[in-house]
Motif scaffolding. Structure first.
Motif, PDB file in Angstrom:
ATOM      1  N   GLN A  96       0.696  -1.300  -0.325  1.00  0.00           N
ATOM      2  CA  GLN A  96       0.016   0.178  -0.051  1.00  0.00           C
ATOM      3  C   GLN A  96       0.967   1.170   0.103  1.00  0.00           C
ATOM      4  N   GLN A  97       1.876   1.385   0.743  1.00  0.00           N
ATOM      5  CA  GLN A  97       2.938   2.421   1.014  1.00  0.00           C
ATOM      6  C   GLN A  97       3.553   2.606  -0.413  1.00  0.00           C
ATOM      7  N   VAL A  98       3.783   1.570  -1.001  1.00  0.00           N
ATOM      8  CA  VAL A  98       4.484   1.643  -2.446  1.00  0.00           C
ATOM      9  C   VAL A  98       3.613   2.055  -3.525  1.00  0.00           C
ATOM     10  N   GLN A  99       2.282   1.671  -3.220  1.00  0.00           N
ATOM     11  CA  GLN A  99       1.251   1.949  -4.436  1.00  0.00           C
ATOM     12  C   GLN A  99       1.131   3.602  -4.282  1.00  0.00           C
ATOM     13  N   GLU A 100       1.001   4.080  -2.822  1.00  0.00           N
ATOM     14  CA  GLU A 100       0.723   5.648  -2.690  1.00  0.00           C
ATOM     15  C   GLU A 100       1.952   6.407  -3.547  1.00  0.00           C
ATOM     16  N   LEU A 101       3.204   5.693  -2.934  1.00  0.00           N
ATOM     17  CA  LEU A 101       4.533   6.611  -3.661  1.00  0.00           C
ATOM     18  C   LEU A 101       4.455   6.579  -4.915  1.00  0.00           C
ATOM     19  N   LEU A 102       4.274   5.485  -5.708  1.00  0.00           N
ATOM     20  CA  LEU A 102       4.397   5.360  -7.031  1.00  0.00           C
ATOM     21  C   LEU A 102       3.216   6.190  -7.670  1.00  0.00           C
ATOM     22  N   SER A 103       2.068   6.381  -7.085  1.00  0.00           N
ATOM     23  CA  SER A 103       1.070   7.253  -7.542  1.00  0.00           C
ATOM     24  C   SER A 103       1.141   8.513  -7.445  1.00  0.00           C
ATOM     25  N   ALA A 104       2.122   9.045  -6.579  1.00  0.00           N
ATOM     26  CA  ALA A 104       2.395  10.387  -6.115  1.00  0.00           C
ATOM     27  C   ALA A 104       3.319  10.778  -7.315  1.00  0.00           C
ATOM     28  N   ILE A 105       4.346  10.019  -7.609  1.00  0.00           N
ATOM     29  CA  ILE A 105       5.449  10.216  -8.329  1.00  0.00           C
ATOM     30  C   ILE A 105       4.848  10.283  -9.798  1.00  0.00           C
ATOM     31  N   LEU A 106       3.942   9.376  -9.945  1.00  0.00           N
ATOM     32  CA  LEU A 106       3.626   9.407 -11.665  1.00  0.00           C
ATOM     33  C   LEU A 106       2.401  10.480 -11.948  1.00  0.00           C
ATOM     34  N   ASN A 107       2.104  11.122 -10.754  1.00  0.00           N
ATOM     35  CA  ASN A 107       1.074  12.290 -10.969  1.00  0.00           C
ATOM     36  C   ASN A 107       1.973  13.572 -10.848  1.00  0.00           C
TER      37      ASN A 107
END
Length: 109
Positions: A96-107
């Motif tokens: 979950q933490q990784v998904q949130e981090l990746l989402s923030a990076i991609l956005n």
């Protein structure tokens, strides 16, 4: 003494760079690959070629594409595949933490 082939020298150098970027010593990586440190050293110097079986294991262990090892660069699709493999190896409690981090990076713009 055997003559070094240019392709073995190039691939061996790419293996060394990938190993060092992953933070492994020759001793550690050779053990993980099931070969002697001397054999890995010979591959990195270009004195020996690497088998396809060992190349596949190396790519999986280092999380890099075969393109990176063979050509020195990743095709964009290969980079995405290597990243996906690394993400799939993340422990469930951290996903979950990784998904949130990746989402923030991609956005990011």
């Amino acid at each position: 003494m055997r003559e070094k082939k240019d392709i073995n020298i190039e691939i061996g150098g790419n293996i060394q760079v990938a190993r060092e970027q992953a933070g492994y010593t020759q001793d550690t990586l050779s053990e993980m690959l099931g070969m002697t440190p001397n054999h890995l050293s010979a591959i990195e110097r270009g004195a020996s070629g690497i088998s396809l079986e060992a190349l596949q294991r190396l790519c999986r262990l280092l999380g890099v594409s075969a393109d990176r090892i063979i050509f020195g660069t990743d095709a964009p699709e290969a980079e995405a595949l290597a990243l996906a493999r690394r993400i799939s190896d993340i422990k469930p409690e951290y996903r979950q933490q990784v998904q949130e981090l990746l989402s923030a990076i991609l956005n990011m713009s």
